[in-house]
Scaffold this motif. Structure first.
Motif, PDB file in Angstrom:
ATOM      1  N   LYS A  90       0.820  -1.220   0.000  1.00 49.84           N
ATOM      2  CA  LYS A  90       0.000   0.000   0.000  1.00 49.84           C
ATOM      3  C   LYS A  90       0.855   1.272   0.000  1.00 49.84           C
ATOM      4  N   ARG A  91       2.048   1.215   0.602  1.00 48.06           N
ATOM      5  CA  ARG A  91       2.851   2.427   0.765  1.00 48.06           C
ATOM      6  C   ARG A  91       4.252   2.328   0.162  1.00 48.06           C
ATOM      7  N   TYR A 108      -6.029   9.172   8.025  1.00 50.58           N
ATOM      8  CA  TYR A 108      -7.453   9.361   7.796  1.00 50.58           C
ATOM      9  C   TYR A 108      -8.205   9.137   9.108  1.00 50.58           C
ATOM     10  N   ASN A 144     -13.619   7.360   0.519  1.00 49.18           N
ATOM     11  CA  ASN A 144     -12.510   7.624  -0.390  1.00 49.18           C
ATOM     12  C   ASN A 144     -12.862   8.813  -1.286  1.00 49.18           C
ATOM     13  N   GLU A 195      -5.417  10.459  -2.876  1.00 50.77           N
ATOM     14  CA  GLU A 195      -4.168   9.730  -2.637  1.00 50.77           C
ATOM     15  C   GLU A 195      -3.020  10.332  -3.447  1.00 50.77           C
ATOM     16  N   TYR A 248       0.433  11.920  -1.900  1.00 47.37           N
ATOM     17  CA  TYR A 248       1.779  11.535  -2.339  1.00 47.37           C
ATOM     18  C   TYR A 248       2.587  12.756  -2.766  1.00 47.37           C
TER      19      TYR A 248
END
Length: 315
Positions: free
Chosen positions: A101-102, A177, A299, A304, A308
């Motif tokens: 995910k990261r 979040y 979402n 996202e 980033y």
């Protein structure tokens, strides 16, 4: 425009209605001093999950009560000089998620740390509860609050990150979040070394407002459960909201030195917009507010990517 709360003009002036304890700062200063007297017992080992993109580690430490707290640590493959770091906290009842995910962060030269909150659905603690944590300890006074322990876990993790030789002490940021946004803001409020915060629709804000609106769903349902089961005549209502004031995010952020980016959806029925604005309006450091009129606690398209790009600017 649809509206579930105050008008946007009113939101931009709203300061919150939940109590702010008179000894708030003293309480947390004493809590941090108590934390410093306990053993950290930091352990770092290579994770079973590995990738050519970065080095993956399991990091554990002990909280104020000796509870073991688990953190995913992802470091760039080759660190010649110190690198920036992001520390992420997850949403309520969840965990730090999959390693993949990261991966964008360490592959871009940014160290990444993801903490599992105790007694939720990760590898910290023993009970693995999905709910009930908001009200744990509230009838026994502020020192017994579940979130006092979690906030101190975030403080300890940040201190561990700042002590690492590979990390640039001037470029450490927090993000998250909901519950994670709350921890990001509180952690940075209690440790002013944090340079930037990205907080997306924060939870744990202005509890009395949530109660009055009757808009709280999911996690805030626990407030109703608390009164129904333990105080049906509301004899302790004033005391309960005063105790919750010790973990109310809006009561921390006046101490922030970090640059803050906050996200609010005006259709948020889980963490009502006014509760979030009570936090944003109390921040005195440099700040930016991304307001999404048509989104709730969900979402958000393109967010996202924005997150980033924000992380890249830590560098």
């Amino acid at each position: 425009m649809p509206n579930i709360d105050l008008s946007l003009e009113e939101l931009k002036k709203y300061k919150g209605i939940s109590p702010n304890p008179l000894d708030m700062d003293k309480f947390w200063q004493e809590s941090i001093q108590e934390l410093k007297k306990t053993e950290e017992e930091i352990k770092i080992s290579s994770s079973d999950f590995q990738t050519p993109i970065c080095n993956c580690y399991d990091l554990t430490f002990k909280g104020i009560d000796g509870e073991k707290i688990y953190v995913k640590m992802l470091l760039p493959k080759e660190i010649k000089d110190s690198v920036p770091a992001v520390v992420e906290f997850h949403g309520y009842g969840g965990n730090s998620g999959d390693w993949t995910k990261r991966l964008a962060y360490p592959s871009s030269g940014i160290a990444y740390f993801g903490m599992d909150c105790r007694d939720q659905m990760g590898n910290s603690g023993e009970n693995y509860l999905r709910s009930g944590n908001l009200i744990r300890g509230v009838l026994d006074g502020p020192k017994n609050l579940y979130y006092r322990k979690v906030y101190l876990d975030s403080v300890r993790l940040l201190d561990i990150v700042f002590k690492m030789d590979q990390i640039d002490k001037n470029r450490v940021a927090t993000m998250g979040y909901s519950q994670g946004a709350a921890l990001s803001l509180v952690g940075a409020s209690l440790d002013n070394r944090v340079s930037k915060v990205f907080a997306i629709y924060p939870y744990l804000c202005d509890f009395k407002r949530v109660w009055n609106l009757d808009l709280g769903e999911f996690a805030y349902q626990e407030l109703r459960d608390l009164f129904r089961w333990y105080d049906p005549l509301h004899k302790r209502e004033k005391e309960i909201f005063e105790t919750l004031g010790y973990i109310d995010v809006k009561n921390f952020v006046k101490n922030l030195k970090s640059e803050v980016t906050m996200v609010t959806g005006l259709m948020d029925k889980v963490c009502p917009p006014s509760t979030q604005f009570s936090v944003y309006n109390a921040i005195h450091s440099q700040k930016h507010h991304l307001i999404y009129p048509d989104f709730g606690h969900e979402n958000i398209n393109g967010l996202e990517d924005i997150l980033y790009q924000w992380a890249l600017k830590i560098k």
